[in-house]
Design an enzyme around this catalytic site. Structure first.
Site, PDB file in Angstrom:
ATOM      1  N   ARG A   1       2.339   4.377  -2.833  1.00 21.46           N
ATOM      2  CA  ARG A   1       1.622   5.375  -3.639  1.00 21.46           C
ATOM      3  C   ARG A   1       0.657   4.700  -4.613  1.00 21.46           C
ATOM      4  NH1 ARG A   1       6.985   7.263  -3.265  1.00 21.46           N
ATOM      5  NH2 ARG A   1       7.205   9.484  -2.826  1.00 21.46           N
ATOM      6  N   ILE A   2       1.151   3.689  -5.326  1.00 16.21           N
ATOM      7  CA  ILE A   2       0.317   3.059  -6.353  1.00 16.21           C
ATOM      8  C   ILE A   2      -0.791   2.229  -5.696  1.00 16.21           C
ATOM      9  CG2 ILE A   2       0.309   1.351  -8.229  1.00 16.21           C
ATOM     10  CD1 ILE A   2       3.184   2.398  -8.914  1.00 16.21           C
TER      11      ILE A   2
ATOM     12  N   ARG B   1       4.479  -3.636   4.462  1.00 15.27           N
ATOM     13  CA  ARG B   1       5.526  -3.797   5.485  1.00 15.27           C
ATOM     14  C   ARG B   1       5.134  -3.070   6.767  1.00 15.27           C
ATOM     15  NH1 ARG B   1      10.666  -2.628   1.750  1.00 15.27           N
ATOM     16  NH2 ARG B   1       9.075  -1.321   0.858  1.00 15.27           N
TER      17      ARG B   1
ATOM     18  N   ARG C   1       5.857  -6.440 -10.146  1.00 12.26           N
ATOM     19  CA  ARG C   1       6.982  -7.186 -10.710  1.00 12.26           C
ATOM     20  C   ARG C   1       6.647  -8.667 -10.654  1.00 12.26           C
ATOM     21  NH1 ARG C   1       8.199  -3.057 -12.630  1.00 12.26           N
ATOM     22  NH2 ARG C   1      10.135  -1.869 -12.368  1.00 12.26           N
TER      23      ARG C   1
ATOM     24  N   ILE D   1       0.513  -5.703 -11.349  1.00 10.87           N
ATOM     25  CA  ILE D   1       1.050  -4.555 -12.101  1.00 10.87           C
ATOM     26  C   ILE D   1       2.411  -4.142 -11.534  1.00 10.87           C
ATOM     27  CG2 ILE D   1      -1.006  -3.452 -13.098  1.00 10.87           C
ATOM     28  CD1 ILE D   1       0.401  -2.196  -9.843  1.00 10.87           C
TER      29      ILE D   1
ATOM     30  N   GLU E   1      10.026 -11.346 -19.310  1.00 14.70           N
ATOM     31  CA  GLU E   1       9.486 -10.429 -20.309  1.00 14.70           C
ATOM     32  C   GLU E   1      10.606  -9.812 -21.157  1.00 14.70           C
ATOM     33  OE1 GLU E   1       7.478  -7.963 -17.306  1.00 14.70           O
ATOM     34  OE2 GLU E   1       8.735  -6.287 -17.941  1.00 14.70           O
TER      35      GLU E   1
ATOM     36  N   LEU F   1       0.846  -1.196   0.000  1.00 12.36           N
ATOM     37  CA  LEU F   1       0.000   0.000   0.000  1.00 12.36           C
ATOM     38  C   LEU F   1       0.884   1.250   0.000  1.00 12.36           C
ATOM     39  CD1 LEU F   1      -3.122   0.206  -0.068  1.00 12.36           C
ATOM     40  CD2 LEU F   1      -3.015   0.942   2.310  1.00 12.36           C
TER      41      LEU F   1
ATOM     42  N   HIS G   1       3.530  -5.050 -20.214  1.00 14.51           N
ATOM     43  CA  HIS G   1       4.135  -4.085 -19.282  1.00 14.51           C
ATOM     44  C   HIS G   1       3.813  -2.648 -19.719  1.00 14.51           C
ATOM     45  CE1 HIS G   1       7.629  -3.557 -16.199  1.00 14.51           C
ATOM     46  NE2 HIS G   1       6.839  -2.499 -16.187  1.00 14.51           N
TER      47      HIS G   1
HETATM   48  C1  8YV Z   1       7.852   1.439 -16.903  1.00 10.97           C
HETATM   49  C2  8YV Z   1       7.912   0.501 -14.496  1.00 10.97           C
HETATM   50  O1  8YV Z   1       7.481   0.426 -17.752  1.00 10.97           O
HETATM   51  O2  8YV Z   1       8.186   2.470 -13.237  1.00 10.97           O
HETATM   52  C3  8YV Z   1       8.440   1.274 -13.340  1.00 10.97           C
HETATM   53  O3  8YV Z   1       9.110   0.678 -12.488  1.00 10.97           O
HETATM   54  O4  8YV Z   1       8.014  -0.676 -14.533  1.00 10.97           O
HETATM   55  C4  8YV Z   1       7.203   1.206 -15.597  1.00 10.97           C
HETATM   56  O5  8YV Z   1       6.659   2.402 -15.203  1.00 10.97           O
HETATM   57  C5  8YV Z   1       9.285   1.671 -17.026  1.00 10.97           C
HETATM   58  O6  8YV Z   1       9.813   2.521 -16.079  1.00 10.97           O
HETATM   59  C6  8YV Z   1       9.588   2.214 -18.394  1.00 10.97           C
HETATM   60  O7  8YV Z   1      10.945   2.347 -18.554  1.00 10.97           O
END
Ligand code: 8YV
Length: 313
Positions: A154-155, A175, A232, A230, A261, A152, A279
């Protein structure tokens, strides 16, 4: 050639142009010849501008004796050796905030897609199945569902706020608990997965979060549960997830990230209960321009003041 700025990795052409034109950046070769290049041209480099995918390894930083700052494109810095940088007085900046909205928007779109079967339904129509097969299979209600957010920050918070608009009951594992927020805290990823219809992975990548979503977490989500990632791929036990999606032990998954990927496992491509994206979560014109602006702002702040603008800590 004596350069203060080095760039490493792929960037939008207009960012490359700004780096090269305004800052006489030199480009690190992507192949094994980078060591000779760094030895010959990197001795005066103070700032390395790196893509998140490339990062700055300890070996690269050690090869640049005057390096004082790493400016990373995007938020994920797991490919940069943060401990080495900290131990050697090298600042590390990323590009927070500017991509939060688009990544959170994408997570919600993926949740809607996988629970309602939208991409699968689109394939069904395009394949001409509708007239013969009749109505598309029934899907799952999103409004009022229970969704857990792993991470939890920012995103994750951006996702939670959006889900409130759907009357979704949001819980999370992080955490650090966030008692300032109105969401229920779960003490572990497993405890979180046990009580939700869908789990959205929004944690930071790297060794701390490696395989947090393991077999037991996926089993807790179960045949009626959905996974959205969304963040890793390293946070999820990908092989286990694929096996469980294939035999129905996990209901569905929407994935924007993959272990190898841009290669996506053929087993996933063959499944209909998954949404597979390349991605793209931060990939809008507006956001990528904002990321590029913040990369330049970090670089220019360092060159003018000796301090980057948005350090990671
Ligand atoms: C982008 C990302 O694909 O911010 C990240 O960590 O994985 C994505 O926003 C990437 O930064 C583009 O280079």
């Amino acid at each position: 050639m004596s350069a203060r700025v080095l760039r490493s990795g792929w960037f939008k052409p207009d960012l490359v142009e700004r780096l090269d034109r305004d800052h006489a950046a030199i480009a690190l070769p992507a192949d094994g010849s980078w060591r000779e290049f760094a030895a010959e041209y990197g001795q005066d480099v103070e700032v390395a501008v790196v893509s998140g995918r490339t990062g700055a390894s300890a070996e690269l930083m050690a090869a640049l004796p005057k390096l004082r700052a790493v400016v990373s494109h995007g938020v994920g810095v797991e490919r940069t050796d943060i401990a080495y940088a900290a131990a050697h007085g090298i600042q590390v900046a990323n590009t927070p905030d500017v991509l939060t909205d688009c990544v959170a928007d994408t997570a919600v779109a993926m949740l809607l897609d996988v629970m309602r079967g939208l991409s699968a339904a689109d394939r069904f129509v395009r394949a001409g199945h509708w007239p013969a097969a009749g109505n598309f299979r029934l899907t799952r209600r999103v409004s009022g569902a229970r969704v857990g957010i792993l991470g939890l920050g920012r995103i994750g918070l951006g996702i939670a706020r959006r889900l409130e608009g759907f009357g979704i009951s949001v819980s999370y594992h992080n955490r650090r608990p966030r008692p300032d927020l109105p969401y229920a805290y779960a003490s572990s990823p497993l405890a979180l997965a046990k009580d939700v219809d869908a789990l959205v992975v929004a944690a930071t990548g790297g060794t701390d979060s490696d395989q947090l979503v393991d077999g037991p977490v996926l089993e807790a989500l179960g045949p009626r549960g959905f996974l959205v990632n969304i963040a890793r791929a390293s946070i999820v036990a990908e092989d286990r997830m694929i096996a469980m999606l294939a035999d129905g032990r996990l209901g569905g998954a929407a994935l924007d990230v993959f272990a190898a990927e841009p290669q996506v496992p053929a087993e996933l491509v063959a499944l209909d209960n998954v949404v597979l994206l390349p991605h793209l979560a931060s990939g809008t014109q507006e956001t990528r321009e904002a990321i590029a602006r913040l990369v330049l702002a970090n670089l220019e702040a360092y060159l003018a003041t000796g301090e980057v603008l948005t350090p990671i800590h």
